[in-house]
Design a protein around this motif. Sequence first.
Motif, PDB file in Angstrom:
ATOM      1  N   SER A 153       0.805  -1.222   0.000  1.00  0.00           N
ATOM      2  CA  SER A 153       0.000   0.000   0.000  1.00  0.00           C
ATOM      3  C   SER A 153       0.839   1.273   0.000  1.00  0.00           C
ATOM      4  N   GLU A 173       4.753   5.855  -4.059  1.00  0.00           N
ATOM      5  CA  GLU A 173       3.505   5.337  -4.614  1.00  0.00           C
ATOM      6  C   GLU A 173       2.696   4.704  -3.487  1.00  0.00           C
ATOM      7  N   ASP A 184      -1.535   3.192  -2.216  1.00  0.00           N
ATOM      8  CA  ASP A 184      -2.921   2.830  -2.460  1.00  0.00           C
ATOM      9  C   ASP A 184      -3.631   2.996  -1.131  1.00  0.00           C
ATOM     10  N   GLY A 193      -6.581   2.823  -0.294  1.00  0.00           N
ATOM     11  CA  GLY A 193      -7.614   1.825  -0.046  1.00  0.00           C
ATOM     12  C   GLY A 193      -7.078   0.576   0.640  1.00  0.00           C
ATOM     13  N   LYS A 194      -5.784   0.331   0.557  1.00  0.00           N
ATOM     14  CA  LYS A 194      -5.156  -0.831   1.188  1.00  0.00           C
ATOM     15  C   LYS A 194      -4.592  -0.524   2.572  1.00  0.00           C
ATOM     16  N   ASP A 232      -0.976   7.981  -6.646  1.00  0.00           N
ATOM     17  CA  ASP A 232      -2.034   7.151  -6.066  1.00  0.00           C
ATOM     18  C   ASP A 232      -2.295   5.960  -6.986  1.00  0.00           C
ATOM     19  N   ARG A 233      -1.665   4.825  -6.687  1.00  0.00           N
ATOM     20  CA  ARG A 233      -1.844   3.622  -7.502  1.00  0.00           C
ATOM     21  C   ARG A 233      -3.257   3.078  -7.399  1.00  0.00           C
ATOM     22  N   GLY A 234      -3.920   3.313  -6.272  1.00  0.00           N
ATOM     23  CA  GLY A 234      -5.274   2.807  -6.078  1.00  0.00           C
ATOM     24  C   GLY A 234      -6.307   3.575  -6.870  1.00  0.00           C
ATOM     25  N   ASN A 235      -5.906   4.672  -7.466  1.00  0.00           N
ATOM     26  CA  ASN A 235      -6.820   5.505  -8.254  1.00  0.00           C
ATOM     27  C   ASN A 235      -6.227   5.687  -9.653  1.00  0.00           C
ATOM     28  N   ARG A 236      -5.962   4.559 -10.310  1.00  0.00           N
ATOM     29  CA  ARG A 236      -5.465   4.546 -11.697  1.00  0.00           C
ATOM     30  C   ARG A 236      -4.160   5.323 -11.875  1.00  0.00           C
ATOM     31  N   ASN A 237      -3.264   5.191 -10.914  1.00  0.00           N
ATOM     32  CA  ASN A 237      -1.948   5.860 -10.965  1.00  0.00           C
ATOM     33  C   ASN A 237      -2.057   7.372 -11.120  1.00  0.00           C
TER      34      ASN A 237
END
Length: 131
Positions: free
Chosen positions: A12, A32, A34, A36-37, A70-75
């Motif tokens: 994350s 980077e 995420d 959400g994780k 933000d990898r959790g939001n399409r990079n």
Amino acid sequence: WFDNQDPFEDGSLTVSDDESTGRKPGDDEYIEFDLGKVPSNTKSIIFLANAFKPNVTFANVESVTINLVDRGNRNTPFGKFFVDAEAEKSAIALLKVYRETPDGPWLRKVLQEYGNAKSKSEVIRFARQFS
């Protein structure tokens, strides 16, 4: 995170390796994440950068740019920070992301606060003042 480790051990939050030669063109260092994780018991994350080498401050380093992605939001780019090249400091707190409840939305606050931190304990102490 200190030594480019994943503090949650779940992917994350990751940091690219330090490219200290300055020979690579363009931006080469990224944080980077995420959100959400991130575990629900995590209330805040302080994004920071620092110069660990002895007798080195940001004033000794050319063109410091930190990219948050933000990898959790399409990079999605989350922030791009430029460090003051004249700063005689070794650490900068860039951004605080936080939530008021475990399932609440992540909020953000730009910090851009300079300080000095040359060891893991100093980095933690510096970051805690913003948490």
